[in-house]
Write a protein that holds these residues in place. Sequence first.
Motif, mmCIF file in Angstrom:
data_model
loop_
_atom_site.group_PDB
_atom_site.id
_atom_site.type_symbol
_atom_site.label_atom_id
_atom_site.label_comp_id
_atom_site.label_asym_id
_atom_site.label_seq_id
_atom_site.Cartn_x
_atom_site.Cartn_y
_atom_site.Cartn_z
ATOM 1 N N ARG A 1 12.384 26.346 21.459
ATOM 2 C CA ARG A 1 13.265 26.521 22.611
ATOM 3 C C ARG A 1 14.661 26.959 22.188
ATOM 4 O O ARG A 1 15.187 26.497 21.193
ATOM 5 C CB ARG A 1 13.395 25.220 23.395
ATOM 6 N N LEU A 2 15.230 27.865 22.958
ATOM 7 C CA LEU A 2 16.622 28.270 22.800
ATOM 8 C C LEU A 2 17.443 27.518 23.839
ATOM 9 O O LEU A 2 16.972 27.256 24.943
ATOM 10 C CB LEU A 2 16.785 29.774 23.022
ATOM 11 N N PHE A 3 18.677 27.175 23.483
ATOM 12 C CA PHE A 3 19.565 26.522 24.437
ATOM 13 C C PHE A 3 21.002 26.871 24.087
ATOM 14 O O PHE A 3 21.281 27.429 23.040
ATOM 15 C CB PHE A 3 19.337 24.999 24.469
ATOM 16 N N ARG A 4 21.908 26.576 25.006
ATOM 17 C CA ARG A 4 23.322 26.842 24.791
ATOM 18 C C ARG A 4 23.995 25.582 24.278
ATOM 19 O O ARG A 4 23.724 24.487 24.730
ATOM 20 C CB ARG A 4 24.029 27.269 26.084
ATOM 21 N N ASN A 5 24.884 25.762 23.314
ATOM 22 C CA ASN A 5 25.709 24.683 22.794
ATOM 23 C C ASN A 5 27.137 25.220 22.815
ATOM 24 O O ASN A 5 27.529 25.959 21.930
ATOM 25 C CB ASN A 5 25.264 24.304 21.385
ATOM 26 N N ASN A 6 27.867 24.866 23.878
ATOM 27 C CA ASN A 6 29.180 25.460 24.161
ATOM 28 C C ASN A 6 28.989 26.972 24.303
ATOM 29 O O ASN A 6 28.211 27.415 25.107
ATOM 30 C CB ASN A 6 30.213 25.086 23.105
ATOM 31 N N LYS A 7 29.647 27.780 23.470
ATOM 32 C CA LYS A 7 29.520 29.239 23.589
ATOM 33 C C LYS A 7 28.506 29.815 22.610
ATOM 34 O O LYS A 7 28.360 31.018 22.492
ATOM 35 C CB LYS A 7 30.878 29.902 23.373
ATOM 36 N N SER A 8 27.800 28.951 21.876
ATOM 37 C CA SER A 8 26.817 29.412 20.894
ATOM 38 C C SER A 8 25.402 29.213 21.416
ATOM 39 O O SER A 8 25.135 28.285 22.169
ATOM 40 C CB SER A 8 26.955 28.627 19.578
ATOM 41 N N GLN A 9 24.514 30.078 20.994
ATOM 42 C CA GLN A 9 23.099 29.888 21.279
ATOM 43 C C GLN A 9 22.507 29.107 20.110
ATOM 44 O O GLN A 9 22.846 29.345 18.956
ATOM 45 C CB GLN A 9 22.393 31.232 21.422
ATOM 46 N N ALA A 10 21.641 28.164 20.395
ATOM 47 C CA ALA A 10 21.017 27.335 19.359
ATOM 48 C C ALA A 10 19.516 27.359 19.549
ATOM 49 O O ALA A 10 19.013 27.671 20.623
ATOM 50 C CB ALA A 10 21.547 25.909 19.446
ATOM 51 N N ARG B 1 16.019 24.964 18.859
ATOM 52 C CA ARG B 1 15.498 23.641 18.541
ATOM 53 C C ARG B 1 14.315 23.840 17.590
ATOM 54 O O ARG B 1 13.287 24.392 17.961
ATOM 55 C CB ARG B 1 15.066 22.924 19.817
#
Length: 85
Positions: free
Chosen positions: A12-21, A23
Motif C-alpha cells: 500500500r502507498l500512503f501519504r506522510n505529510n508531503k511525502s509518499q510512503a 508500507r
Amino acid sequence: MALSSDDHREARLFRNNKSQAVRIPADFELPGEKVMIHREGDRLIIEPIRRKDLLEVLAGLTPLGPEDEFPDIDDGLLPLKEIHL
C-alpha cells in the motif's frame, strides 16, 4: 524465510505529510534504519544502507602529512601502565 527474486507482493502507498510512503510487508523487511532509493526508468529501487565495518572506515581515512602537527603532550599528566597482551 529466504525470498527468491520471483516473490512479489502488493503493498500500500500512503501519504506522510508531503511525502509518499510505502508500507513494506513484514516478509520483505529491510535491516537498519535507513535505505538508499534510486530510480531506474519507472521503477524505484530501495536498498538497505549497510553499516561500515572498522576496516572500511579506516580505508576511507586520508593519511596524515608532514604539515599535520600534533600538540605537545606533557608526559607527566598520565601515568603509564604496562599492558600484557
